[in-house]
Design a protein around this motif. Sequence first.
Motif, PDB file in Angstrom:
ATOM      1  N   MET A 127      39.317  40.258  24.596  1.00 34.28           N
ATOM      2  CA  MET A 127      38.394  39.322  25.219  1.00 34.28           C
ATOM      3  C   MET A 127      38.905  38.885  26.584  1.00 34.28           C
ATOM      4  O   MET A 127      38.139  38.775  27.554  1.00 34.28           O
ATOM      5  N   VAL A 128      40.218  38.677  26.688  1.00 36.99           N
ATOM      6  CA  VAL A 128      40.807  38.322  27.988  1.00 36.99           C
ATOM      7  C   VAL A 128      40.600  39.455  28.983  1.00 36.99           C
ATOM      8  O   VAL A 128      40.237  39.236  30.149  1.00 36.99           O
ATOM      9  N   VAL A 129      40.847  40.698  28.520  1.00 33.75           N
ATOM     10  CA  VAL A 129      40.661  41.853  29.410  1.00 33.75           C
ATOM     11  C   VAL A 129      39.199  41.967  29.840  1.00 33.75           C
ATOM     12  O   VAL A 129      38.895  42.228  31.015  1.00 33.75           O
ATOM     13  N   MET A 130      38.273  41.760  28.894  1.00 29.05           N
ATOM     14  CA  MET A 130      36.851  41.877  29.225  1.00 29.05           C
ATOM     15  C   MET A 130      36.429  40.809  30.233  1.00 29.05           C
ATOM     16  O   MET A 130      35.741  41.113  31.221  1.00 29.05           O
ATOM     17  N   ARG A 131      36.860  39.544  29.992  1.00 28.22           N
ATOM     18  CA  ARG A 131      36.494  38.475  30.914  1.00 28.22           C
ATOM     19  C   ARG A 131      37.118  38.707  32.288  1.00 28.22           C
ATOM     20  O   ARG A 131      36.468  38.494  33.329  1.00 28.22           O
ATOM     21  N   THR A 132      38.378  39.155  32.304  1.00 26.37           N
ATOM     22  CA  THR A 132      39.035  39.429  33.587  1.00 26.37           C
ATOM     23  C   THR A 132      38.332  40.555  34.330  1.00 26.37           C
ATOM     24  O   THR A 132      38.128  40.484  35.549  1.00 26.37           O
ATOM     25  N   THR A 133      37.944  41.600  33.586  1.00 26.97           N
ATOM     26  CA  THR A 133      37.234  42.715  34.215  1.00 26.97           C
ATOM     27  C   THR A 133      35.886  42.266  34.769  1.00 26.97           C
ATOM     28  O   THR A 133      35.485  42.682  35.861  1.00 26.97           O
ATOM     29  N   ALA A 134      35.194  41.422  34.017  1.00 23.07           N
ATOM     30  CA  ALA A 134      33.902  40.923  34.492  1.00 23.07           C
ATOM     31  C   ALA A 134      34.062  40.122  35.785  1.00 23.07           C
ATOM     32  O   ALA A 134      33.278  40.269  36.731  1.00 23.07           O
ATOM     33  N   LEU A 135      35.099  39.267  35.835  1.00 19.19           N
ATOM     34  CA  LEU A 135      35.349  38.499  37.052  1.00 19.19           C
ATOM     35  C   LEU A 135      35.727  39.411  38.211  1.00 19.19           C
ATOM     36  O   LEU A 135      35.309  39.198  39.356  1.00 19.19           O
ATOM     37  N   ALA A 136      36.548  40.452  37.894  1.00 20.76           N
ATOM     38  CA  ALA A 136      36.940  41.397  38.948  1.00 20.76           C
ATOM     39  C   ALA A 136      35.722  42.147  39.488  1.00 20.76           C
ATOM     40  O   ALA A 136      35.591  42.365  40.701  1.00 20.76           O
ATOM     41  N   ILE A 137      34.817  42.549  38.573  1.00 19.08           N
ATOM     42  CA  ILE A 137      33.600  43.251  39.002  1.00 19.08           C
ATOM     43  C   ILE A 137      32.749  42.337  39.885  1.00 19.08           C
ATOM     44  O   ILE A 137      32.194  42.773  40.904  1.00 19.08           O
ATOM     45  N   LYS A 138      32.671  41.081  39.496  1.00 22.24           N
ATOM     46  CA  LYS A 138      31.889  40.135  40.302  1.00 22.24           C
ATOM     47  C   LYS A 138      32.503  39.959  41.679  1.00 22.24           C
ATOM     48  O   LYS A 138      31.796  39.964  42.702  1.00 22.24           O
ATOM     49  N   ASP A 139      33.841  39.821  41.729  1.00 22.82           N
ATOM     50  CA  ASP A 139      34.515  39.677  43.019  1.00 22.82           C
ATOM     51  C   ASP A 139      34.359  40.937  43.868  1.00 22.82           C
ATOM     52  O   ASP A 139      34.160  40.859  45.087  1.00 22.82           O
ATOM     53  N   LEU A 140      34.463  42.110  43.215  1.00 21.30           N
ATOM     54  CA  LEU A 140      34.308  43.368  43.957  1.00 21.30           C
ATOM     55  C   LEU A 140      32.895  43.509  44.507  1.00 21.30           C
ATOM     56  O   LEU A 140      32.710  44.051  45.611  1.00 21.30           O
ATOM     57  N   ASP A 141      31.917  43.035  43.746  1.00 17.14           N
ATOM     58  CA  ASP A 141      30.543  43.101  44.232  1.00 17.14           C
ATOM     59  C   ASP A 141      30.360  42.210  45.462  1.00 17.14           C
ATOM     60  O   ASP A 141      29.718  42.614  46.447  1.00 17.14           O
ATOM     61  N   ILE A 142      30.963  41.017  45.411  1.00 19.04           N
ATOM     62  CA  ILE A 142      30.904  40.131  46.577  1.00 19.04           C
ATOM     63  C   ILE A 142      31.618  40.769  47.765  1.00 19.04           C
ATOM     64  O   ILE A 142      31.136  40.749  48.898  1.00 19.04           O
ATOM     65  N   TYR A 143      32.804  41.359  47.471  1.00 13.30           N
ATOM     66  CA  TYR A 143      33.553  42.024  48.538  1.00 13.30           C
ATOM     67  C   TYR A 143      32.768  43.202  49.110  1.00 13.30           C
ATOM     68  O   TYR A 143      32.752  43.408  50.326  1.00 13.30           O
ATOM     69  N   TYR A 144      32.112  43.961  48.239  1.00 13.42           N
ATOM     70  CA  TYR A 144      31.331  45.111  48.706  1.00 13.42           C
ATOM     71  C   TYR A 144      30.196  44.665  49.629  1.00 13.42           C
ATOM     72  O   TYR A 144      29.962  45.277  50.677  1.00 13.42           O
ATOM     73  N   LYS A 145      29.502  43.603  49.226  1.00 18.56           N
ATOM     74  CA  LYS A 145      28.401  43.134  50.058  1.00 18.56           C
ATOM     75  C   LYS A 145      28.907  42.638  51.408  1.00 18.56           C
ATOM     76  O   LYS A 145      28.309  42.923  52.457  1.00 18.56           O
ATOM     77  N   ALA A 146      30.033  41.881  51.381  1.00 22.22           N
ATOM     78  CA  ALA A 146      30.597  41.397  52.641  1.00 22.22           C
ATOM     79  C   ALA A 146      31.069  42.557  53.514  1.00 22.22           C
ATOM     80  O   ALA A 146      30.847  42.580  54.728  1.00 22.22           O
ATOM     81  N   LEU A 147      31.722  43.540  52.869  1.00 26.71           N
ATOM     82  CA  LEU A 147      32.194  44.705  53.620  1.00 26.71           C
ATOM     83  C   LEU A 147      31.025  45.504  54.182  1.00 26.71           C
ATOM     84  O   LEU A 147      31.084  45.989  55.323  1.00 26.71           O
TER      85      LEU A 147
END
Length: 329
Positions: A127-147
């Motif tokens: 569950m920790v890995v899943m939540r961390t991955t979800a947060l990472a995906i969200k951050d990467l999506d924000i980073y992708y849009k900004a980039l």
Amino acid sequence: MDDIRQDIDTQKVQERCLQDNLTLRKRMEELKEVSRNHEDLLKEIGNMQVQQLRKSLVRVRAENKLKCFLLLTSEKQEVEQKLEDLKKSRSEALGRQKGYEEEILRFNNELSEDQYCQAEDHYRDKMVVMRTTALAIKDLDIYYKALDQAVMKFHRMKMEEINKIIRDLWRSTYRGQDIEYVEIRSDEDKNTSPDLKRRTYNYRVVMVKGDIALDMHGRCSAGQKVLASLIIRLALAETFCLNCGILALDEPTTNLDRENIESLAYALVQIIKSRSYQRNFQLLIITHDEDFVELLGRSNYMEYFYRIRKNRDQCSEITMCNINTLYLH
């Protein structure tokens, strides 16, 4: 299992109660029947003799006994059948109980294994890995849009800068009046697969005269094509290679008329002049056109050139020559 045993005992008690209740009802019915017969007999006693009454009484008692015997026999058979059914049900219940106990034992043994014993810890880790991955995906999506926005802005700025340099070089080089300037236009490729998130562009060179812009492909002369190609390369070098001090041109005057050759020489001199502050800047020109070299030599930025020729042994020789030697021919 205790519930099953309790249900079996309860069924036995209910069976006895039902049996006693049925027996009581039947006895009460028989008592009522006997009472009716007794009343009838009392009415007839005045007309009958005592001996006949006794015979009738004996006959009635015999008939009642026979009826009672037959009734009791039938009830006994029913009770025995019910008893057999209950025994069969009890055996089946005991068999199911044994099967349940074996399954419970097997499940308990499986739960004692590591994969089940530590299931809660494994679930928490996953569950920790899943939540961390979800947060990472969200951050990467924000980073992708900004980039993506930054890349779009950078692309737009660089295209404007490149086109500005192209316009200036074209206006200072091209001596004709049919083309005001040329520029590079980029269109986003709409045929890109939706699975690919990266952007792709189609670039084309257009020539502008007034408010009209036409593609140069198939509409310009060979000289205009060569000049536009050189100017675009110079603009790209000016934009992206500021820290690179080497600019090389191979036969830049091919298919150019005399007027455009003079304009190209003037534009290259202006580039040399603008780069004079850069210590590592070098302009390398490979050409067979000595007149073009002479035009470049009229500036104060060129003193020597290198001539390559074949000697008597057909080997190449490189000779450094003074620019003034061109004026002696």
